[in-house]
Design a protein around this motif. Structure first.
Motif, PDB file in Angstrom:
ATOM      1  N   GLU A   1     -19.671   4.817   7.788  1.00 52.92           N
ATOM      2  CA  GLU A   1     -18.482   3.970   7.654  1.00 52.92           C
ATOM      3  C   GLU A   1     -17.887   3.673   9.029  1.00 52.92           C
ATOM      4  OE1 GLU A   1     -16.685   5.792   3.496  1.00 52.92           O
ATOM      5  OE2 GLU A   1     -16.457   6.922   5.366  1.00 52.92           O
ATOM      6  N   ARG A   2     -17.888   4.669   9.887  1.00 50.13           N
ATOM      7  CA  ARG A   2     -17.357   4.490  11.240  1.00 50.13           C
ATOM      8  C   ARG A   2     -18.101   3.382  11.982  1.00 50.13           C
ATOM      9  NH1 ARG A   2     -16.747  10.320  14.162  1.00 50.13           N
ATOM     10  NH2 ARG A   2     -14.667  10.851  13.388  1.00 50.13           N
ATOM     11  N   ASP A   3     -19.432   3.355  11.819  1.00 52.02           N
ATOM     12  CA  ASP A   3     -20.232   2.313  12.488  1.00 52.02           C
ATOM     13  C   ASP A   3     -19.800   0.929  12.030  1.00 52.02           C
ATOM     14  OD1 ASP A   3     -21.858   4.174  13.906  1.00 52.02           O
ATOM     15  OD2 ASP A   3     -23.096   4.446  12.111  1.00 52.02           O
ATOM     16  N   VAL A   4     -19.582   0.786  10.735  1.00 52.40           N
ATOM     17  CA  VAL A   4     -19.161  -0.498  10.181  1.00 52.40           C
ATOM     18  C   VAL A   4     -17.800  -0.896  10.753  1.00 52.40           C
ATOM     19  CG1 VAL A   4     -18.528  -1.762   8.090  1.00 52.40           C
ATOM     20  CG2 VAL A   4     -20.484  -0.195   8.052  1.00 52.40           C
ATOM     21  N   VAL A   5     -16.859   0.025  10.746  1.00 52.34           N
ATOM     22  CA  VAL A   5     -15.499  -0.281  11.214  1.00 52.34           C
ATOM     23  C   VAL A   5     -15.502  -0.638  12.697  1.00 52.34           C
ATOM     24  CG1 VAL A   5     -13.203   0.703  11.608  1.00 52.34           C
ATOM     25  CG2 VAL A   5     -14.360   1.069   9.425  1.00 52.34           C
ATOM     26  N   ARG A   6     -16.214   0.134  13.496  1.00 54.64           N
ATOM     27  CA  ARG A   6     -16.261  -0.156  14.938  1.00 54.64           C
ATOM     28  C   ARG A   6     -16.861  -1.533  15.211  1.00 54.64           C
ATOM     29  NH1 ARG A   6     -18.059   5.813  15.939  1.00 54.64           N
ATOM     30  NH2 ARG A   6     -16.036   6.758  16.404  1.00 54.64           N
ATOM     31  N   GLN A   7     -17.932  -1.853  14.512  1.00 51.55           N
ATOM     32  CA  GLN A   7     -18.576  -3.153  14.709  1.00 51.55           C
ATOM     33  C   GLN A   7     -17.704  -4.283  14.173  1.00 51.55           C
ATOM     34  OE1 GLN A   7     -21.323  -4.012  16.444  1.00 51.55           O
ATOM     35  NE2 GLN A   7     -21.274  -1.879  17.116  1.00 51.55           N
ATOM     36  N   LEU A   8     -17.012  -4.026  13.095  1.00 50.17           N
ATOM     37  CA  LEU A   8     -16.119  -5.047  12.527  1.00 50.17           C
ATOM     38  C   LEU A   8     -15.009  -5.382  13.516  1.00 50.17           C
ATOM     39  CD1 LEU A   8     -15.681  -6.768  10.025  1.00 50.17           C
ATOM     40  CD2 LEU A   8     -14.300  -4.914   9.071  1.00 50.17           C
ATOM     41  N   HIS A   9     -14.541  -4.368  14.217  1.00 53.88           N
ATOM     42  CA  HIS A   9     -13.498  -4.569  15.221  1.00 53.88           C
ATOM     43  C   HIS A   9     -14.021  -5.432  16.374  1.00 53.88           C
ATOM     44  CE1 HIS A   9     -10.175  -3.789  17.930  1.00 53.88           C
ATOM     45  NE2 HIS A   9     -11.038  -3.333  18.839  1.00 53.88           N
ATOM     46  N   GLN A  10     -15.272  -5.197  16.782  1.00 61.94           N
ATOM     47  CA  GLN A  10     -15.852  -5.928  17.909  1.00 61.94           C
ATOM     48  C   GLN A  10     -16.402  -7.296  17.515  1.00 61.94           C
ATOM     49  OE1 GLN A  10     -18.851  -3.351  19.535  1.00 61.94           O
ATOM     50  NE2 GLN A  10     -17.370  -1.839  20.235  1.00 61.94           N
ATOM     51  N   ASN A  11     -16.879  -7.377  16.264  1.00 63.15           N
ATOM     52  CA  ASN A  11     -17.594  -8.574  15.841  1.00 63.15           C
ATOM     53  C   ASN A  11     -17.256  -8.858  14.383  1.00 63.15           C
ATOM     54  OD1 ASN A  11     -19.472 -10.448  14.966  1.00 63.15           O
ATOM     55  ND2 ASN A  11     -21.251  -9.185  15.390  1.00 63.15           N
ATOM     56  N   GLY A  12     -16.391  -9.778  14.161  1.00 59.69           N
ATOM     57  CA  GLY A  12     -15.948 -10.089  12.801  1.00 59.69           C
ATOM     58  C   GLY A  12     -17.042 -10.595  11.883  1.00 59.69           C
ATOM     59  N   THR A  13     -18.190 -10.957  12.426  1.00 64.38           N
ATOM     60  CA  THR A  13     -19.279 -11.459  11.588  1.00 64.38           C
ATOM     61  C   THR A  13     -20.323 -10.388  11.286  1.00 64.38           C
ATOM     62  OG1 THR A  13     -20.580 -12.217  13.482  1.00 64.38           O
ATOM     63  CG2 THR A  13     -19.001 -13.789  12.533  1.00 64.38           C
ATOM     64  N   VAL A  14     -20.022  -9.134  11.584  1.00 69.71           N
ATOM     65  CA  VAL A  14     -20.976  -8.040  11.381  1.00 69.71           C
ATOM     66  C   VAL A  14     -21.432  -7.946   9.926  1.00 69.71           C
ATOM     67  CG1 VAL A  14     -19.318  -6.186  10.953  1.00 69.71           C
ATOM     68  CG2 VAL A  14     -21.521  -5.660  11.999  1.00 69.71           C
ATOM     69  N   LEU A  15     -20.620  -8.392   8.996  1.00 69.16           N
ATOM     70  CA  LEU A  15     -20.983  -8.335   7.584  1.00 69.16           C
ATOM     71  C   LEU A  15     -22.231  -9.155   7.268  1.00 69.16           C
ATOM     72  CD1 LEU A  15     -17.461  -8.514   5.920  1.00 69.16           C
ATOM     73  CD2 LEU A  15     -18.878  -6.488   6.322  1.00 69.16           C
ATOM     74  N   ASN A  16     -22.562 -10.081   8.155  1.00 74.35           N
ATOM     75  CA  ASN A  16     -23.755 -10.908   7.970  1.00 74.35           C
ATOM     76  C   ASN A  16     -24.980 -10.349   8.714  1.00 74.35           C
ATOM     77  OD1 ASN A  16     -22.204 -12.759   6.472  1.00 74.35           O
ATOM     78  ND2 ASN A  16     -21.475 -13.679   8.366  1.00 74.35           N
ATOM     79  N   ASP A  17     -24.804  -9.207   9.402  1.00 76.14           N
ATOM     80  CA  ASP A  17     -25.886  -8.614  10.186  1.00 76.14           C
ATOM     81  C   ASP A  17     -26.713  -7.642   9.342  1.00 76.14           C
ATOM     82  OD1 ASP A  17     -25.044 -10.006  12.395  1.00 76.14           O
ATOM     83  OD2 ASP A  17     -23.969  -8.317  13.294  1.00 76.14           O
ATOM     84  N   THR A  18     -27.753  -7.097   9.959  1.00 78.77           N
ATOM     85  CA  THR A  18     -28.583  -6.085   9.294  1.00 78.77           C
ATOM     86  C   THR A  18     -28.136  -4.689   9.727  1.00 78.77           C
ATOM     87  OG1 THR A  18     -30.233  -6.023  11.059  1.00 78.77           O
ATOM     88  CG2 THR A  18     -30.607  -7.612   9.270  1.00 78.77           C
ATOM     89  N   VAL A  19     -28.540  -3.729   8.948  1.00 79.65           N
ATOM     90  CA  VAL A  19     -28.228  -2.330   9.247  1.00 79.65           C
ATOM     91  C   VAL A  19     -28.774  -1.943  10.620  1.00 79.65           C
ATOM     92  CG1 VAL A  19     -28.744   0.043   8.544  1.00 79.65           C
ATOM     93  CG2 VAL A  19     -28.057  -1.652   6.829  1.00 79.65           C
ATOM     94  N   ALA A  20     -29.941  -2.460  10.981  1.00 73.80           N
ATOM     95  CA  ALA A  20     -30.556  -2.131  12.276  1.00 73.80           C
ATOM     96  C   ALA A  20     -29.650  -2.453  13.455  1.00 73.80           C
ATOM     97  CB  ALA A  20     -31.889  -2.862  12.426  1.00 73.80           C
ATOM     98  N   THR A  21     -28.790  -3.456  13.310  1.00 70.72           N
ATOM     99  CA  THR A  21     -27.929  -3.853  14.424  1.00 70.72           C
ATOM    100  C   THR A  21     -26.757  -2.903  14.641  1.00 70.72           C
ATOM    101  OG1 THR A  21     -26.557  -5.310  13.056  1.00 70.72           O
ATOM    102  CG2 THR A  21     -28.488  -6.301  14.137  1.00 70.72           C
TER     103      THR A  21
END
Length: 143
Positions: free
Chosen positions: A54-74
């Motif tokens: 969950e932390r990975d998702v939140v950190r990436q969401l903060h940096q990149n609002g489009t992370v929801l469209n990315d793959t887990v590998a990223t």
């Protein structure tokens, strides 16, 4: 006490995995569905390519609002701290504290056999302390 003992005491030994190619939206759905804080990233369900939380998702969401469209590998962590069933619980607690990690895959050779969370470790420690307290209480009342 060894990690094998903690795994046996868990209500479920199931480990939820996700492929690196899966989408972040699928990841979030699996985290919610299974009420867990992290998933093991695995192409075959038995080897560990990474871990994602969950932390990975939140950190990436903060940096990149489009992370929801990315793959887990990223967003996954590829350098995964693992342990085996013979690892002593106190040793794993130290590693988890020093590295500030909350989930550690348990492997036997290269095969995924479980996952230990900080909650599992804390529960084990509380159970151990309660057992010692009860033993001391019994001893005092016997005297």
């Amino acid at each position: 006490m060894r990690i094998a003992d903690v795994l046996k005491a868990k209500s479920s030994q199931d480990v939820v995995t996700i492929t690196p190619e899966a989408g972040v939206r699928e990841l979030i759905a699996l985290l919610a569905e299974h009420n867990v804080g992290a998933l093991i990233v695995s192409t075959d369900g038995t080897t560990v390519q990474g871990i994602v939380s969950e932390r990975d998702v939140v950190r990436q969401l903060h940096q990149n609002g489009t992370v929801l469209n990315d793959t887990v590998a990223t967003i996954m962590t590829a350098d995964v701290e693992t342990c085996d069933e013979t690892t002593h619980v106190d040793d794993l607690m130290k590693i988890m504290t020093e590295r500030r990690i909350r989930h550690v895959p348990v492997v036997s050779g290269d095969r995924l056999v479980g996952i230990i969370s900080i909650g599992d470790v804390v529960k084990h420690r509380i159970d151990q302390l309660e057992f010692e307290r009860d033993q001391l209480d019994h001893y005092v009342h016997q005297s």
